[in-house]
Every structure is written in C-alpha cells, then in structure tokens.
Scaffold this active site. Structure first.
Site, PDB file in Angstrom:
ATOM      1  N   SER A 173      -1.452  -2.988   9.517  1.00 25.31           N
ATOM      2  CA  SER A 173      -1.700  -3.953   8.742  1.00 25.31           C
ATOM      3  C   SER A 173      -2.134  -3.797   7.355  1.00 25.31           C
ATOM      4  CB  SER A 173      -3.063  -4.557   9.434  1.00 25.31           C
ATOM      5  OG  SER A 173      -3.393  -5.938   8.712  1.00 25.31           O
TER       6      SER A 173
ATOM      7  N   ASP B 284       3.840 -12.552  13.359  1.00 23.14           N
ATOM      8  CA  ASP B 284       3.102 -12.013  14.579  1.00 23.14           C
ATOM      9  C   ASP B 284       1.857 -12.540  14.518  1.00 23.14           C
ATOM     10  OD1 ASP B 284       1.590 -11.150  12.507  1.00 23.14           O
ATOM     11  OD2 ASP B 284       1.871  -8.807  12.957  1.00 23.14           O
TER      12      ASP B 284
ATOM     13  N   HIS C 104      -0.471  -9.539  16.303  1.00 28.08           N
ATOM     14  CA  HIS C 104      -0.796  -8.673  14.997  1.00 28.08           C
ATOM     15  C   HIS C 104      -1.659  -7.502  15.474  1.00 28.08           C
ATOM     16  CE1 HIS C 104      -1.139  -7.484  10.845  1.00 28.08           C
ATOM     17  NE2 HIS C 104      -2.499  -7.516  10.999  1.00 28.08           N
TER      18      HIS C 104
END
Length: 637
Positions: free
Chosen positions: A281, A540, A592
């Site tokens: 991320s 996602d 995610h």
C-alpha cells in the site's frame, strides 16, 4: 427410539381433543353469552391450534439449541461434554439424521476456511527445496504500524509506552478519553512534527505490524510462512514508520531513511546477498521515495549504483502508486464508503462520537495520509466527458471523469455548484481547507505529470516529486527486479455525489457526500453502480486499478523516461474470490489488506525471497491494458 422421543410422542398422544363429546355445565350465577355455532367452532379450533403451535415452537427451540451447541463446539466456545445434565444422545436421536449431517458439514467447512493453515505455503515450498536466501525487509502500509506514546506529561503518563494506535489501548482511550486521544494523534499543524509536550513513535520489530489489534492479523501470515523456510530476526526485518508524517519529515524527525539504508547495508554485509524489499500500500510509495533519496548526493549520498548493488528485488503489493480516489473525500469532508453506507442510527452515533469535522481535522493533521491524494490529474483520472476506466453504457451512465457531482436542490432558486474533474476537485480541496493544511501538502508533495525526459531529469533535485512515478524515474539499477502483486475484481470507490451543508459557515467542512443518490432498481453491487452517493469502479476495495496497475503494466514498461535503465517489471493480478465462510475472505481474497494472507501471494513472496524469482510468471486478468492505453500519457522521447 430414545426416551426423549417417546416423551414427545406421549405428549402429542395425551393432548386433549379439541372436539369434546359434551359441553361442561356452567356454574350457577356464571354470566352467559350467546355465540353462533360457527363462531364457537372457530374458537375451539383456535384453542387447539395454539396448543399445537406451542409444541411445535418448543421443538423448534430445542432444534435451535442443538444447532447452536454444535456451532459452539466447532469453535471451541462450549464443550458439549461439559453439559453432563443433558442427555445428548437423546437430543441427537430426536433430530433427523440429515439435518445433523448437514450442520456438521457446514461447521467443518467454516472451520477449515477460517482457520486455514498459515504455515502450509511455507511447508509446501520447503518440501520443494526452497529456503531463506535473500535478506527480507518489509515496509508496511498506512495505519498498519502501531503508534505508542513516549510522552511524559501529566495527562500522558497513563499512556506511557501504550499504543494509542493499533491496540485495545487505542479503543479504550478513544472511548473514555477522546479529547486526549485525538490531541495525541494529531501532529502540529504548522510544523507537521510533534505537538509541544506530546511524543508518539512507531512501534518496532515484527510486533509493530503483525496484528492491528488482537485477532486482526496484517503481516502475521507472511511472517509465519517466512519463518517456515528459515527466516528469523537475523535475516528478516520490519521497517516500521510513523505513517502520519510527510516523507520528508520521516527523515527530519526519525531519520527513517538513514536507518533503512543502514539496515539494508548491514543485511548485505552480513549475508553477502542483496536484499528483497516487500512493501504494501502506502509502503510502496515510501520505497519509491527511498530509492530516490538514497541515490541523491545531498540526501542518502549512496550514488547511482547503490540500489543496483544492494537491492535484488522490490515486491510491490497493492501499491497505491498513483494515489487513491477515497483520499480526497477523507480529507475534504471526513467521509468515505465506510461512513456513507452506515444506517441512520449508526450515522447519528458516529457523528455524536467523532463528527465529520473531527474526522476531517484528524486526517488533515496527518500529512502522511495526504501522500495518497490522486496523482496525474485529468490525464489519468479523466475529464468532464470521459475517463480511462469508464465502462460502456448501460453498465455505466455517468463518467468517472466527473469526480465530484453536485445535484441541484429541489425547489431551489440557487445555482448549483459546478461538477468537478479530479484536477478541479484537488484545486477545490486546496481552496476550501485551512492555510496550514494547504502549506503542508504543497511543500511535501507534487501530483502532476512529467511529459518529457527533461522534466523528469529536473525533478531529480525536487524531493516533492520523489513519491510520484509520473514525475520521477526509477533508479539506474538494471539488475533490479520489480514484482507488482495486487488484487482485482472488488468494487472500489471511484467518484462521488456531494451536496452543500445546511450550515456552510459552521465548522471546517462545507460539503458532504449526498447519500440520497443511488442506482435504480437496487443495482448497487455492480461496477459503475452508485450506492449512497458513491460510484464504484475497478480495484481491490481500497485502491483503484489504474493506481495499482498502470505503472506496472505500461508506465515503467513502455515509457522510457520513467525507466531509463530498463528495470525488469513483472505483474501478477489476483482476482478477489472470497470464501463465504471467512470474514477476511480466506486464502483467495484480493482485498487490499486481506491479500496479505492470500496463499498465492505468500507463495510468490517466498519464491522470490528464496532466490527463485525467475519462476514467477505474469498474470493479467483485468482491463488494465485497456485502461492503460486510454491514459493520456505518451512516450514522446
């Protein structure tokens, strides 16, 4: 037949008949009423049916109790053997065998999915001869790292070395001492550093990121599998950081990049092998920034060959390389899907507890959050008539290029606000927020596009561009390998409907998501649909597909100014295929965060860390090629 079943049969057999042979003689002086014979017959039937309903209700309750006990036993909540006073054999005999069998199968399937073996991937690869090879350094994403208090002021001492982010201590402080909790979490609005008298620091070691709170894993499954093939604290390390800080201030306050450079150099010196970086991320933006910082003669002083000499591979997991759409509503109005989709009662409670104004102020006072504001403007996110990731009609009847839409008010003579593209929305954010926030963002980040090689080279000396791959190039590291792994197929926030607040001059938030806007016919769980003011696209669940995939599929592969050294890029997309029994999606999730527990992702990470990265093959299953071709950025030089 068991004793319990015999009792039930006897009860049914002994139930008095509803058609008595003769009526009971009334008592003297008892009040009498004349009732038609038909109505009298109905009353008698109703009385009998109530008695039967009671028996059926009792049997249903008994069945429900047994089913509950079966599920409780499967989760080790209740041990049925401990209920000695209950004749379980009798209970089981009273329930049809088919129901018992189905319940057991259902319970076993749920248990197998939720508790799938975390070590299985590592054990499988270990059996194939794969073991620890490259040192591994993990860089977590936003909010993943726990933050603990090192303040010693009078009001802070109760929290000393307790986590005010990422633990049950956080929950307790948030509920019982909200003002102090918020005061500790927010950075100084002018400096972007610690407020006077308050000191929060990132927790360190594997404990910093393995679990968010007890029971909610983040990096733990990756750690378990790494350990299975031979990793431990001597050859693996978590480079946790304070995600609230701007990237420049990570170095100013914590010397984060200096320390990260040292960790990598020590790992290389002690093992004789180059390092594998694993980021997730926002951590992928941090790694990209680091590779620019470490090369620069006035910062890391590593020189142009440092990355090539010290880093074997960079595993980029769900990297928000071009930001994420949901970051704008978060800092603009303190909202996102998670708040907009709450019911009215929950919204009321949330607003009383932590209002939109409070949330917006909190997000703005964490400059690290704003590092994920979308990059690339209209070239990447579209204009008023079109967007690269638009779906054809009738799947989508509103372009994502209009990022903020304002619906005119009914029976209102006022002119509605102009709808805004992504670039216009960013400008509106800058104009409608406090001067201190504007200064923080403009001094720390850049969100544009370098369309020529000369622009890219000029940005080598501008740290604001070092987290934006559309303005800064990859390092001169021809031996470096980059692996992009990300989830696809989960609805992700893409554009929004907004409305003016009733009291625009009250507080620091003038607009809010218009939750009255939704797609007709209940069509809200589809791509292109609108659900309570939010239009959904591909991604996602958190980061949009164009952000996770564009640089990997095209930007670094086909546009030479962004990758002049020809760094090799491999992309592996992972469809979101959640298991219906698992609250975290199970071993095939593409979410995610939950993707960190995905079996195939762990397999790929271990192969690369074990020196078998050449076995990784590319896998494309989304529209990323089509979307990338639509992005208005070209290889002009």
């Amino acid at each position: 037949m068991s004793a319990l079943r015999r009792r039930i049969v006897n009860v049914l057999r002994d139930t008095p008949s509803t058609s008595s042979s003769r009526d009971v003689t009334p008592e003297p002086g008892e009040e009498l009423k004349l009732v038609p014979s038909r109505k009298l017959e109905k009353l008698k039937k109703a009385k009998g049916s109530k008695r039967k309903s009671g028996i059926i209700f009792g049997l249903g309750g008994l069945l429900g109790l047994v089913l509950a006990l079966l599920f409780a036993q499967s989760q080790d909540v209740i041990k049925l053997e401990g209920l000695l006073e209950v004749n379980l054999d009798s209970l089981m005999d009273a329930i049809p065998a088919g129901i018992v069998r189905d319940v057991k199968d259902l319970s076993k399937a749920e248990r197998d999915v939720v508790n799938y073996d975390s070590f299985a991937v590592g054990l499988h690869l270990q059996s194939q001869g794969i073991s620890a090879h490259h040192p591994v350094i993990m860089v977590p994403g936003v909010i993943s790292t726990g933050l603990e208090s090192w303040s010693t002021g009078e009001k802070s001492r109760q929290y000393f070395r307790k986590r005010l982010w990422g633990s049950w201590s956080m929950m307790r402080a948030l509920v019982l001492d909200q003002t102090e909790w918020k005061k500790h979490l927010m950075l100084d609005k002018d400096t972007g550093l610690d407020p006077p008298g308050i000191k929060l620091r990132a927790a360190q070691g594997f404990d910093a990121t393995d679990f968010f709170i007890t029971g909610y894993w983040i990096w733990n499954k990756i750690l378990e599998n790494l350990a299975t093939i031979g990793y431990d604290p001597t050859n693996a390390f978590t480079a946790a950081y304070d995600w609230r800080l701007s990237y420049a201030n990570l170095e100013v306050r914590d010397q984060y990049f200096t320390r990260l450079k040292s960790y990598i150099e020590i790992a290389y010196a002690t093992s004789g092998k180059k390092v594998v970086l694993v980021s997730h991320s926002m951590g992928s933006q941090v790694v990209f920034y680091f590779m620019k910082w470490v090369e620069h003669k006035d910062h890391g002083k590593g020189g142009k060959k440092w990355v090539n000499d010290h880093i074997d591979s960079w595993i980029n997991i769900s990297g928000c390389m071009l930001g994420t759409a949901k970051d704008i509503p978060a800092v603009l109005s303190g909202e996102m899907k998670d708040t907009a989709q709450l019911n009215a009662f929950a919204v009321y409670g949330l607003e009383k507890f932590l209002s939109r104004e409070d949330r917006a102020e909190l997000f703005r006072a964490m400059p690290g959050i704003s590092s994920m504001l979308p990059k690339g403007g209209e070239a990447v996110w579209g204009n008023s008539t079109w967007a690269p990731d638009d779906l054809p009609y009738p799947q989508q009847n509103k372009t994502h290029g209009i990022f903020l839409s304002f619906k005119p008010k009914l029976n209102s003579s006022t002119t509605p606000r102009k709808n805004m593209t992504m670039a216009e929305s960013f400008q509106y954010l800058m104009e409608s927020t406090e001067p201190w926030y504007q200064d923080q963002v403009r001094h720390a980040y850049s969100h544009g596009v370098a369309h020529t090689k000369s622009e890219v080279e000029q940005n080598e000396n501008d740290p604001r561009t070092w987290l934006n791959p559309l303005e800064a190039r990859l390092p001169h590291a021809p031996k470096l390998k980059i692996y992009c792994f990300y989830g696809i197929g989960k609805l992700t926030e893409r554009s929004y409907f907004y409305k003016d607040n009733e009291n625009p001059f009250q507080g620091n938030v003038n607009v809010s998501i218009d939750t009255s806007v939704s797609s007709p016919n209940g069509r809200v769980q589809q791509l292109g649909a609108i659900d309570r003011g939010i239009a959904f696209g591909e991604g996602d669940g958190t980061v949009n597909l164009v952000s996770t995939g564009y640089m990997c599929a095209k930007g670094w592969k086909q546009i030479k100014r962004y990758n002049p050294a020809g760094v090799k890029i491999k992309t592996y997309e992972m469809p979101h295929e959640p298991d219906r029994f698992s609250p975290r999606g199970g071993p095939n999730t593409g979410d995610h965060v939950d993707i960190l527990g995905r079996s195939s992702l762990n397999d790929l990470i271990l192969r690369i860390a074990g020196g078998h990265g050449d076995e990784v093959e590319e896998n494309y299953q989304s529209r990323i090629w089509e979307i990338s071709e639509n992005v208005q950025i070209f290889d002009k030089e």
